[in-house]
Motif scaffolding. Structure first.
Motif, PDB file in Angstrom:
ATOM      1  N   LEU A 121       4.684   5.848   6.641  1.00  0.00           N
ATOM      2  CA  LEU A 121       5.434   5.091   7.644  1.00  0.00           C
ATOM      3  C   LEU A 121       6.934   5.353   7.527  1.00  0.00           C
ATOM      4  O   LEU A 121       7.630   5.491   8.533  1.00  0.00           O
ATOM      5  CB  LEU A 121       5.151   3.596   7.498  1.00  0.00           C
ATOM      6  CG  LEU A 121       3.729   3.154   7.822  1.00  0.00           C
ATOM      7  CD1 LEU A 121       3.538   1.680   7.521  1.00  0.00           C
ATOM      8  CD2 LEU A 121       3.415   3.431   9.284  1.00  0.00           C
ATOM      9  N   LEU A 127      -5.977   5.082   8.925  1.00  0.00           N
ATOM     10  CA  LEU A 127      -5.596   4.535   7.623  1.00  0.00           C
ATOM     11  C   LEU A 127      -6.236   5.284   6.454  1.00  0.00           C
ATOM     12  O   LEU A 127      -5.651   5.355   5.371  1.00  0.00           O
ATOM     13  CB  LEU A 127      -5.955   3.050   7.556  1.00  0.00           C
ATOM     14  CG  LEU A 127      -5.193   2.156   8.548  1.00  0.00           C
ATOM     15  CD1 LEU A 127      -5.703   0.718   8.480  1.00  0.00           C
ATOM     16  CD2 LEU A 127      -3.698   2.192   8.290  1.00  0.00           C
ATOM     17  N   LEU A 135       1.718   1.451  16.161  1.00  0.00           N
ATOM     18  CA  LEU A 135       3.061   0.874  16.085  1.00  0.00           C
ATOM     19  C   LEU A 135       4.008   1.674  16.968  1.00  0.00           C
ATOM     20  O   LEU A 135       3.637   2.701  17.539  1.00  0.00           O
ATOM     21  CB  LEU A 135       3.559   0.819  14.638  1.00  0.00           C
ATOM     22  CG  LEU A 135       3.422   2.030  13.741  1.00  0.00           C
ATOM     23  CD1 LEU A 135       4.408   3.119  14.078  1.00  0.00           C
ATOM     24  CD2 LEU A 135       3.640   1.638  12.298  1.00  0.00           C
ATOM     25  N   ASN A 175       2.689   3.414   3.073  1.00  0.00           N
ATOM     26  CA  ASN A 175       4.072   3.048   3.385  1.00  0.00           C
ATOM     27  C   ASN A 175       5.007   4.255   3.330  1.00  0.00           C
ATOM     28  O   ASN A 175       5.991   4.319   4.066  1.00  0.00           O
ATOM     29  CB  ASN A 175       4.539   1.939   2.442  1.00  0.00           C
ATOM     30  CG  ASN A 175       3.854   0.619   2.754  1.00  0.00           C
ATOM     31  OD1 ASN A 175       3.463   0.381   3.892  1.00  0.00           O
ATOM     32  ND2 ASN A 175       3.688  -0.223   1.751  1.00  0.00           N
ATOM     33  N   ASN A 194      10.273   1.913  12.309  1.00  0.00           N
ATOM     34  CA  ASN A 194       9.061   1.424  12.961  1.00  0.00           C
ATOM     35  C   ASN A 194       9.137  -0.072  13.248  1.00  0.00           C
ATOM     36  O   ASN A 194       9.786  -0.822  12.526  1.00  0.00           O
ATOM     37  CB  ASN A 194       7.850   1.684  12.054  1.00  0.00           C
ATOM     38  CG  ASN A 194       7.738   3.135  11.662  1.00  0.00           C
ATOM     39  OD1 ASN A 194       7.796   3.999  12.515  1.00  0.00           O
ATOM     40  ND2 ASN A 194       7.618   3.399  10.377  1.00  0.00           N
ATOM     41  N   HIS A 195       8.420  -0.485  14.302  1.00  0.00           N
ATOM     42  CA  HIS A 195       8.290  -1.916  14.576  1.00  0.00           C
ATOM     43  C   HIS A 195       7.031  -2.154  15.405  1.00  0.00           C
ATOM     44  O   HIS A 195       6.329  -1.204  15.771  1.00  0.00           O
ATOM     45  CB  HIS A 195       9.547  -2.464  15.265  1.00  0.00           C
ATOM     46  CG  HIS A 195       9.812  -1.922  16.628  1.00  0.00           C
ATOM     47  ND1 HIS A 195       9.563  -2.623  17.779  1.00  0.00           N
ATOM     48  CD2 HIS A 195      10.295  -0.733  17.032  1.00  0.00           C
ATOM     49  CE1 HIS A 195       9.902  -1.900  18.818  1.00  0.00           C
ATOM     50  NE2 HIS A 195      10.354  -0.746  18.395  1.00  0.00           N
ATOM     51  N   LEU A 246      -3.767   1.863  12.505  1.00  0.00           N
ATOM     52  CA  LEU A 246      -2.505   1.154  12.683  1.00  0.00           C
ATOM     53  C   LEU A 246      -1.786   1.771  13.877  1.00  0.00           C
ATOM     54  O   LEU A 246      -1.511   2.978  13.886  1.00  0.00           O
ATOM     55  CB  LEU A 246      -1.626   1.277  11.430  1.00  0.00           C
ATOM     56  CG  LEU A 246      -0.193   0.760  11.581  1.00  0.00           C
ATOM     57  CD1 LEU A 246      -0.170  -0.750  11.775  1.00  0.00           C
ATOM     58  CD2 LEU A 246       0.658   1.141  10.377  1.00  0.00           C
ATOM     59  N   PRO A 291       3.931  -3.599  14.718  1.00  0.00           N
ATOM     60  CA  PRO A 291       2.661  -3.091  14.191  1.00  0.00           C
ATOM     61  C   PRO A 291       1.456  -3.847  14.752  1.00  0.00           C
ATOM     62  O   PRO A 291       1.533  -5.034  15.039  1.00  0.00           O
ATOM     63  CB  PRO A 291       2.791  -3.361  12.683  1.00  0.00           C
ATOM     64  CG  PRO A 291       3.655  -4.589  12.600  1.00  0.00           C
ATOM     65  CD  PRO A 291       4.633  -4.456  13.739  1.00  0.00           C
ATOM     66  N   LEU A 350       0.869  -1.176   0.000  1.00  0.00           N
ATOM     67  CA  LEU A 350       0.000   0.000   0.000  1.00  0.00           C
ATOM     68  C   LEU A 350       0.907   1.228   0.000  1.00  0.00           C
ATOM     69  O   LEU A 350       1.277   1.755   1.044  1.00  0.00           O
ATOM     70  CB  LEU A 350      -0.920  -0.025   1.218  1.00  0.00           C
ATOM     71  CG  LEU A 350      -1.982  -1.131   1.180  1.00  0.00           C
ATOM     72  CD1 LEU A 350      -2.634  -1.321   2.534  1.00  0.00           C
ATOM     73  CD2 LEU A 350      -3.042  -0.832   0.129  1.00  0.00           C
TER      74      LEU A 350
END
Lengths: 163, 144
Positions: A37, A70, A55, A34, A43-44, A53, A46, A30
């Protein structure tokens, strides 16, 4: 079955066979989300719901919980949740984006807490019997929290019903 | 946990191998997973709203692979990634239409989102609109 129907069935069968054989086409990223992000940092951890979302995002050595809507592709403010002296470990969000459950390290302890966005309040939840929480998963209705807990070196899952 | 809180997927050690276990939350009844007897170690299980889909990471050869078991059809959907990306953790949206993956590439980790709408039928909450998610602003703090 019509010719078109037979062709569609054959194509579906081939696709299924390819998938079962491990030859499925690569996943479709997506892209616009992305990009958001990527701009947010490293990032980690999720956790998705239908429209949100959550995270853990790190920038310049500091990590914080991020909640992204989103559809608008924008992070929403989480006043009172992130602290510069806390290290988030795990996060989960309910379907409405109202409740976030999190595990974080603060003052040498690992604690479990639930944040309510509408009241901007953070409530610490006791682990009973005592243990060290590691990961959280919130049900989509926000009423049940599953927590991975370590007690004496053994992992277990606690289920907590939230009011 | 499934979106409705009815099912819980967790990881257990079985014959020395980390294996996913699916249970009814209230009764503890174990639900068999036909397609996931092998390819351990399993990790990062994630369920859709009604528990139709169970996404997780499995071992295939030397690589980790994201897969989804469709419990309604018995199909196992492998979800290969482009390039040399390696999945570390995943989260499935409760409608089964998006997947968030924590990836590692050349030692750097990041999160990416992927579209599953061409792979899986939606697994929505009862009463939710067929055309998409619930309307913006419906119910408490739904909107940003």
């Amino acid at each position: 079955m019509t010719l078109r129907g037979r062709a569609a069935a054959a194509a579906a069968s081939l696709l299924t066979a390819a998938a079962l054989a491990g030859c499925a086409p690569p996943l479709r990223p997506l892209g616009p989300l992305n990009q958001v992000l990527q701009q947010a940092g490293v990032n980690h951890a999720p956790a998705l719901s239908d429209r949100w979302l959550a995270l853990i995002s790190g920038r310049q050595g500091r990590e914080q919980v991020l909640l992204i809507h989103l559809q608008t592709r924008r992070p929403v403010p989480l006043p009172g949740l992130n602290r510069p002296d806390a290290q988030p470990v795990s996060v989960s969000v309910d379907g409405e984006g109202e409740r976030l459950a999190m595990v974080r390290q603060l003052d040498g302890r690992t604690e479990l807490a639930v944040y309510r966005r509408s009241t901007q309040s953070l409530q610490r939840l006791p682990i009973d019997p005592p243990g060290v929480p590691q990961q959280v998963a919130l049900s989509a209705d926000g009423k049940v929290l599953a927590v991975q807990v370590s007690r004496g070196g053994l992992w277990g899952v606690d289920l907590i019903e939230l009011p | 946990m499934s979106g409705d809180g009815r099912l819980l997927a967790s990881l257990v050690e079985r014959d020395g191998r980390t294996t996913v276990l699916l249970q009814e939350r209230l009764s503890g009844r174990v639900i068999p997973l036909r397609q996931l007897q092998r390819q351990q170690p399993h990790s990062s299980p994630s369920l859709s709203w009604n528990g139709r889909y169970l996404a997780l990471l499995v071992q295939r050869g030397a690589r980790r692979l994201a897969v989804v078991e469709d419990r309604a059809t018995g199909h196992l959907h492998p979800l290969p990634l482009p390039g040399d990306l390696e999945p570390q953790r995943l989260s499935l949206s409760s409608d089964g239409q998006r997947l968030a993956l924590q990836l590692v590439q050349a030692g750097q980790r990041r999160v990416e989102l992927f579209d599953l709408s061409g792979v899986l039928e939606p697994d929505r909450a009862p009463g939710q609109r067929l055309g998409g998610s619930a309307p913006e602003g419906a119910g408490g703090a739904a909107g940003p």
